[in-house]
Design a protein around this motif. Sequence first.
Motif, mmCIF file in Angstrom:
data_model
loop_
_atom_site.group_PDB
_atom_site.id
_atom_site.type_symbol
_atom_site.label_atom_id
_atom_site.label_comp_id
_atom_site.label_asym_id
_atom_site.label_seq_id
_atom_site.Cartn_x
_atom_site.Cartn_y
_atom_site.Cartn_z
ATOM 1 N N LEU A 155 0.827 -1.205 0.000
ATOM 2 C CA LEU A 155 0.000 0.000 0.000
ATOM 3 C C LEU A 155 0.865 1.259 0.000
ATOM 4 O O LEU A 155 0.557 2.229 -0.699
ATOM 5 C CB LEU A 155 -0.927 -0.001 1.206
ATOM 6 C CG LEU A 155 -1.875 1.200 1.350
ATOM 7 C CD1 LEU A 155 -2.817 1.285 0.161
ATOM 8 C CD2 LEU A 155 -2.669 1.090 2.650
ATOM 9 N N SER A 156 1.942 1.244 0.765
ATOM 10 C CA SER A 156 2.805 2.423 0.829
ATOM 11 C C SER A 156 3.439 2.724 -0.523
ATOM 12 O O SER A 156 3.623 3.890 -0.891
ATOM 13 C CB SER A 156 3.898 2.227 1.877
ATOM 14 O OG SER A 156 4.839 1.256 1.471
ATOM 15 N N VAL A 157 3.761 1.677 -1.278
ATOM 16 C CA VAL A 157 4.303 1.873 -2.624
ATOM 17 C C VAL A 157 3.200 2.356 -3.560
ATOM 18 O O VAL A 157 3.403 3.267 -4.374
ATOM 19 C CB VAL A 157 4.943 0.581 -3.155
ATOM 20 C CG1 VAL A 157 5.430 0.766 -4.590
ATOM 21 C CG2 VAL A 157 6.100 0.155 -2.259
ATOM 22 N N GLY A 158 2.024 1.778 -3.433
ATOM 23 C CA GLY A 158 0.896 2.193 -4.267
ATOM 24 C C GLY A 158 0.505 3.640 -4.045
ATOM 25 O O GLY A 158 -0.002 4.312 -4.962
ATOM 26 N N GLN A 159 0.771 4.153 -2.861
ATOM 27 C CA GLN A 159 0.467 5.551 -2.541
ATOM 28 C C GLN A 159 1.653 6.472 -2.809
ATOM 29 O O GLN A 159 1.624 7.644 -2.437
ATOM 30 C CB GLN A 159 0.045 5.663 -1.078
ATOM 31 C CG GLN A 159 -1.270 4.958 -0.774
ATOM 32 C CD GLN A 159 -1.616 4.978 0.711
ATOM 33 O OE1 GLN A 159 -0.742 5.135 1.579
ATOM 34 N NE2 GLN A 159 -2.887 4.804 1.019
ATOM 35 N N GLN A 160 2.686 5.938 -3.463
ATOM 36 C CA GLN A 160 3.902 6.684 -3.805
ATOM 37 C C GLN A 160 4.643 7.232 -2.587
ATOM 38 O O GLN A 160 5.372 8.231 -2.667
ATOM 39 C CB GLN A 160 3.606 7.828 -4.780
ATOM 40 C CG GLN A 160 3.322 7.392 -6.213
ATOM 41 C CD GLN A 160 1.909 6.873 -6.394
ATOM 42 O OE1 GLN A 160 0.965 7.569 -6.070
ATOM 43 N NE2 GLN A 160 1.788 5.662 -6.880
ATOM 44 N N LYS A 161 4.480 6.576 -1.438
ATOM 45 C CA LYS A 161 5.245 6.950 -0.252
ATOM 46 C C LYS A 161 6.616 6.281 -0.259
ATOM 47 O O LYS A 161 7.539 6.750 0.411
ATOM 48 C CB LYS A 161 4.480 6.571 1.005
ATOM 49 C CG LYS A 161 3.167 7.335 1.184
ATOM 50 C CD LYS A 161 2.433 6.874 2.437
ATOM 51 C CE LYS A 161 1.123 7.630 2.620
ATOM 52 N NZ LYS A 161 0.360 7.155 3.809
ATOM 53 N N CYS A 162 6.722 5.182 -0.994
ATOM 54 C CA CYS A 162 7.977 4.454 -1.152
ATOM 55 C C CYS A 162 8.126 4.079 -2.616
ATOM 56 O O CYS A 162 7.135 4.012 -3.361
ATOM 57 C CB CYS A 162 8.008 3.200 -0.283
ATOM 58 S SG CYS A 162 7.904 3.513 1.499
ATOM 59 N N ASP A 163 9.370 3.799 -3.013
ATOM 60 C CA ASP A 163 9.632 3.441 -4.410
ATOM 61 C C ASP A 163 9.437 1.961 -4.682
ATOM 62 O O ASP A 163 9.006 1.568 -5.765
ATOM 63 C CB ASP A 163 11.066 3.823 -4.788
ATOM 64 C CG ASP A 163 11.328 5.303 -4.654
ATOM 65 O OD1 ASP A 163 10.559 6.091 -5.234
ATOM 66 O OD2 ASP A 163 12.294 5.665 -3.959
ATOM 67 N N ILE A 164 9.776 1.143 -3.687
ATOM 68 C CA ILE A 164 9.810 -0.302 -3.921
ATOM 69 C C ILE A 164 9.574 -1.051 -2.618
ATOM 70 O O ILE A 164 10.012 -0.610 -1.556
ATOM 71 C CB ILE A 164 11.170 -0.701 -4.556
ATOM 72 C CG1 ILE A 164 11.208 -2.181 -4.927
ATOM 73 C CG2 ILE A 164 12.334 -0.309 -3.656
ATOM 74 C CD1 ILE A 164 12.437 -2.552 -5.773
ATOM 75 N N ALA A 165 8.864 -2.154 -2.694
ATOM 76 C CA ALA A 165 8.638 -3.032 -1.549
ATOM 77 C C ALA A 165 9.597 -4.206 -1.633
ATOM 78 O O ALA A 165 9.627 -4.919 -2.640
ATOM 79 C CB ALA A 165 7.194 -3.528 -1.538
ATOM 80 N N MET A 166 10.378 -4.395 -0.560
ATOM 81 C CA MET A 166 11.326 -5.507 -0.490
ATOM 82 C C MET A 166 11.112 -6.157 0.870
ATOM 83 O O MET A 166 11.666 -5.716 1.874
ATOM 84 C CB MET A 166 12.758 -5.001 -0.667
ATOM 85 C CG MET A 166 12.953 -4.206 -1.959
ATOM 86 S SD MET A 166 14.625 -3.531 -2.204
ATOM 87 C CE MET A 166 15.525 -4.991 -2.705
ATOM 88 N N ALA A 167 10.276 -7.205 0.883
ATOM 89 C CA ALA A 167 9.814 -7.724 2.174
ATOM 90 C C ALA A 167 9.433 -9.193 2.106
ATOM 91 O O ALA A 167 8.418 -9.594 2.662
ATOM 92 C CB ALA A 167 8.619 -6.892 2.652
ATOM 93 N N GLY A 168 10.245 -10.009 1.427
ATOM 94 C CA GLY A 168 9.860 -11.408 1.263
ATOM 95 C C GLY A 168 8.476 -11.495 0.653
ATOM 96 O O GLY A 168 7.624 -12.259 1.115
ATOM 97 N N LEU A 169 8.267 -10.741 -0.395
ATOM 98 C CA LEU A 169 6.937 -10.491 -0.950
ATOM 99 C C LEU A 169 6.590 -11.519 -2.030
ATOM 100 O O LEU A 169 7.262 -11.602 -3.062
ATOM 101 C CB LEU A 169 6.903 -9.081 -1.530
ATOM 102 C CG LEU A 169 5.561 -8.464 -1.886
ATOM 103 C CD1 LEU A 169 4.692 -8.291 -0.646
ATOM 104 C CD2 LEU A 169 5.774 -7.120 -2.573
ATOM 105 N N THR A 170 5.554 -12.294 -1.786
ATOM 106 C CA THR A 170 5.113 -13.292 -2.759
ATOM 107 C C THR A 170 4.298 -12.638 -3.860
ATOM 108 O O THR A 170 3.453 -11.773 -3.603
ATOM 109 C CB THR A 170 4.256 -14.365 -2.067
ATOM 110 O OG1 THR A 170 5.024 -14.978 -1.032
ATOM 111 C CG2 THR A 170 3.812 -15.432 -3.054
ATOM 112 N N ILE A 171 4.555 -13.037 -5.091
ATOM 113 C CA ILE A 171 3.787 -12.540 -6.233
ATOM 114 C C ILE A 171 2.339 -12.997 -6.088
ATOM 115 O O ILE A 171 2.059 -14.188 -5.975
ATOM 116 C CB ILE A 171 4.372 -13.067 -7.558
ATOM 117 C CG1 ILE A 171 5.811 -12.564 -7.737
ATOM 118 C CG2 ILE A 171 3.510 -12.639 -8.737
ATOM 119 C CD1 ILE A 171 6.552 -13.188 -8.903
ATOM 120 N N LYS A 172 1.429 -12.050 -6.074
ATOM 121 C CA LYS A 172 0.014 -12.350 -5.879
ATOM 122 C C LYS A 172 -0.830 -11.354 -6.655
ATOM 123 O O LYS A 172 -0.537 -10.160 -6.677
ATOM 124 C CB LYS A 172 -0.335 -12.301 -4.390
ATOM 125 C CG LYS A 172 -1.689 -12.891 -4.040
ATOM 126 C CD LYS A 172 -1.837 -13.009 -2.535
ATOM 127 C CE LYS A 172 -3.137 -13.731 -2.184
ATOM 128 N NZ LYS A 172 -4.328 -12.966 -2.574
#
Length: 289
Positions: A155-172
């Motif tokens: 959500l933070s990336v979608g709101q342009q608060k961050c550039d990229i999410a790097m968090a053991g993130l599974t493609i979904k």
Amino acid sequence: MKKIMAVGLSVIMLIGAFTGCGSKDAKSSTDNTKKQTKVIEIELTQEEYAFGVDKNQPELLQSVNTFIAEIKTNGKFDEICNHYFGDGTPVPVTSAAYDASKDQLVVATNAAFEPFEYTEGDKYLGIDMEIAAALAEYLNKELVIQNMDFDAVCLSVGQQKCDIAMAGLTIKEDRKEYVDFSDAYYSASQKLIVTTDNTEFDACTDAASVEAILNTKDKNVKIGVQNGTTGQFYCEGDADWGFAGLPVTTVGYKNGSLAVQDLLNGNIDYVIIDSAPAACITEAINKMQ
């Protein structure tokens, strides 16, 4: 996987926070310290991790994919993984303070997911954090890491608060509403954690045999998961992934360590989380018992 290396201070601090907590059966703290946990070494799912990039930065997505291909080819990715799965030493990563006037790479993470992201003091460690540092260097940007709850990362990336999410993130699929996924960089799975005195899964040889046992349970049985992760979707059911769900009560936690500690406290019956964190957490908590 050879072994899990140094345990993050964040995990140990979480364990300490729960010292003295009683179970639902009012067991003594002395009984609690005798308990340990184990991972059922059967993969319940197959999934892939990727980075979630701001949809408004297609050039960043292209650069990230090029970078992933390069570190996979030149051995950098294997070197980083060896810091956590082999005989290497984790490399601490420092976050700069956010400054809109600077050229920065702002990374959203949930630093309670060892060995992918965790903290020791004011430093970040983990596979994703070392990759983040290498990516920032590759892009010639200053690295800023913003630590938050896992279900806020995309959500933070979608709101342009961050550039990229790097968090053991599974493609979904539903996460694609907020981010564009990079190419996959890591294959993962979900595993079951039980107390060491639990023998009901000893004869299991595959996911189907584990699920057959879990499907005999009812709502009186509680399974702990980390909120917003694949473990939660697996337990509750998810049409996108074809998860039928389990006939149990799913209990969500901010991180896997809290769930495993509650398992030891007798408040839940099992935990289901990603395989690498499962190994780290059980090793850390068992050392404290």
